[in-house]
Scaffold this active site. Structure first.
Site, PDB file in Angstrom:
ATOM      1  N   ASP A 197       0.791  -1.135  -0.135  1.00 37.52           N
ATOM      2  CA  ASP A 197       0.199   0.111  -0.087  1.00 37.52           C
ATOM      3  C   ASP A 197       0.761   1.327  -0.046  1.00 37.52           C
ATOM      4  OD1 ASP A 197      -2.255   1.496   0.137  1.00 37.52           O
ATOM      5  OD2 ASP A 197      -3.024   1.198   2.146  1.00 37.52           O
ATOM      6  N   HIS A 231       2.809   3.424  -9.078  1.00 39.23           N
ATOM      7  CA  HIS A 231       2.585   2.085  -9.317  1.00 39.23           C
ATOM      8  C   HIS A 231       4.262   1.248  -9.954  1.00 39.23           C
ATOM      9  CE1 HIS A 231      -1.330   2.320  -7.788  1.00 39.23           C
ATOM     10  NE2 HIS A 231      -1.801   3.035  -8.611  1.00 39.23           N
ATOM     11  N   LEU A 282      10.411 -20.791  -5.047  1.00 41.17           N
ATOM     12  CA  LEU A 282       9.393 -19.913  -4.301  1.00 41.17           C
ATOM     13  C   LEU A 282       7.993 -19.723  -5.063  1.00 41.17           C
ATOM     14  CD1 LEU A 282       8.916 -17.524  -2.122  1.00 41.17           C
ATOM     15  CD2 LEU A 282       9.282 -16.039  -4.382  1.00 41.17           C
TER      16      LEU A 282
HETATM   17  C1  FPP Z   1      -1.529   0.460  -3.381  1.00 43.44           C
HETATM   18  O1  FPP Z   1      -1.210   1.596  -3.472  1.00 43.44           O
HETATM   19  C2  FPP Z   1      -1.330  -0.360  -4.554  1.00 43.44           C
HETATM   20  C3  FPP Z   1      -1.914  -0.828  -5.533  1.00 43.44           C
HETATM   21  C4  FPP Z   1      -3.463  -0.957  -5.602  1.00 43.44           C
HETATM   22  C5  FPP Z   1      -1.433  -1.561  -6.740  1.00 43.44           C
HETATM   23  C6  FPP Z   1      -0.160  -2.340  -6.380  1.00 43.44           C
HETATM   24  C7  FPP Z   1       0.069  -3.043  -7.793  1.00 43.44           C
HETATM   25  C8  FPP Z   1       1.406  -3.171  -8.150  1.00 43.44           C
HETATM   26  C9  FPP Z   1       2.561  -2.473  -7.430  1.00 43.44           C
HETATM   27  C10 FPP Z   1       1.694  -3.430  -9.610  1.00 43.44           C
HETATM   28  C11 FPP Z   1       2.494  -4.653  -9.744  1.00 43.44           C
HETATM   29  C12 FPP Z   1       2.433  -5.892  -9.172  1.00 43.44           C
HETATM   30  C13 FPP Z   1       2.930  -7.131  -9.486  1.00 43.44           C
HETATM   31  C14 FPP Z   1       2.639  -8.261  -8.802  1.00 43.44           C
HETATM   32  C15 FPP Z   1       3.843  -6.967 -10.476  1.00 43.44           C
HETATM   33  P1  FPP Z   1      -2.452   2.628  -3.457  1.00 43.44           P
HETATM   34  O2  FPP Z   1      -2.571   3.104  -4.978  1.00 43.44           O
HETATM   35  O3  FPP Z   1      -3.682   2.243  -2.868  1.00 43.44           O
HETATM   36  O4  FPP Z   1      -1.868   3.695  -2.680  1.00 43.44           O
HETATM   37  P2  FPP Z   1      -2.393   5.026  -1.807  1.00 43.44           P
HETATM   38  O5  FPP Z   1      -3.261   4.272  -0.670  1.00 43.44           O
HETATM   39  O6  FPP Z   1      -1.251   5.907  -1.381  1.00 43.44           O
HETATM   40  O7  FPP Z   1      -3.507   5.689  -2.790  1.00 43.44           O
END
Ligand code: FPP
Length: 245
Positions: free
Chosen positions: A15, A32, A126
């Protein structure tokens, strides 16, 4: 670090990507993109230290409600990462697996997921279990529907039979769940499976989460006393089945 004490299964709620970008005046997708780089490092170190399963919460079923542009950025990044990581998975013996509701996923992503799962299914390293379009409640509902479709009788409904119908069938429950960015909740991640997980919450935003902090989380986990509802003497002697209360 002692091999014995390494958690078999670590789950991570990644997060804080959006906040990381906003704090720097950047568009959210930059967070991201940076988050994907962290994924690579954390997968590599987990594999090297002998973690058996790493579960990453990449896209929740609720994330479909985000603005369309952001959804396509995240899905696009997932697609690109999978295509890009394919060879590395084979080189490092990683077995790739997705949990979640695939009905909502675009066909091209579904097919890349299926191919990657198929090609890596005999790898012995893994297990990288990605939660994509995933919600714990949705997973439990789908498991109950499967039980009904299989005509299971009320007596057949046990912890084992439900576990076998979940997306995580055959995978041990997470020992340690990490959540970054200061939030302290599960947000529908591995609800059934986390009954006895240990939790590690950190203010670090996911794009800043380093392998050193992963090792710190594991170190903290190693200090915990896990009794699974038993008292210490029973745990040591492995007496009784235990109770949650
Ligand atoms: C949370 O940050 C993150 C996500 C919703 C997306 C996570 C996805 C990736 C890192 C993409 C790649 C994954 C893999 C497995 C290759 P947020 O957007 O909720 O952050 P915020 O709470 O600060 O708004």
């Amino acid at each position: 670090m002692k091999k014995r004490a390494i958690p078999r299964h670590i789950g991570i709620i990644m997060d804080g990507n959006g906040r990381w970008a906003e704090m720097r005046g950047l568009p959210r997708f930059e967070g991201h993109k940076r988050g994907v780089q962290r994924v690579k490092e954390i997968v590599e170190v987990s594999s090297n230290i002998g973690v058996e399963v790493l579960s990453l919460y990449a896209f929740s079923i609720e994330n479909w409600m985000r603005p369309v542009d952001e959804v396509s950025v995240i899905i696009g990044l997932l697609e690109k990462s999978l295509k890009g990581e394919f060879l590395n998975f084979m080189k490092e013996g990683v077995r790739f697996k997705v949990i979640g509701n695939r009905d909502k996923l675009p066909e091209n992503i579904k097919s890349i997921i299926e191919t990657t799962e198929h090609v890596t299914e005999n790898n012995k390293g893994l297990i990288l279990q990605c939660a994509i379009s995933y919600g714990g409640r949705d997973e439990i509902i789908r498991a109950i529907r499967k039980a009904i479709n299989q005509d299971l009788s009320p007596e057949d409904i046990t912890e084992d039979s439900i576990s076998r119908l979940l997306d995580t069938a055959g995978i041990p429950d997470p020992d340690l769940i990490i959540r970054t960015s200061g939030e302290q909740r599960l947000s529908n991640f591995l609800l059934w499976q986390s009954a006895y997980s240990e939790f590690y919450f950190t203010d670090t935003l996911w794009p800043d989460f380093t392998k050193e902090e992963l090792l710190e989380a594991i170190h903290e986990y190693q200090m915990r006393d896990r009794r699974f509802g038993k008292v210490a003497i029973q745990k040591g002697l492995n007496i009784g089945v235990g109770s949650a209360f």
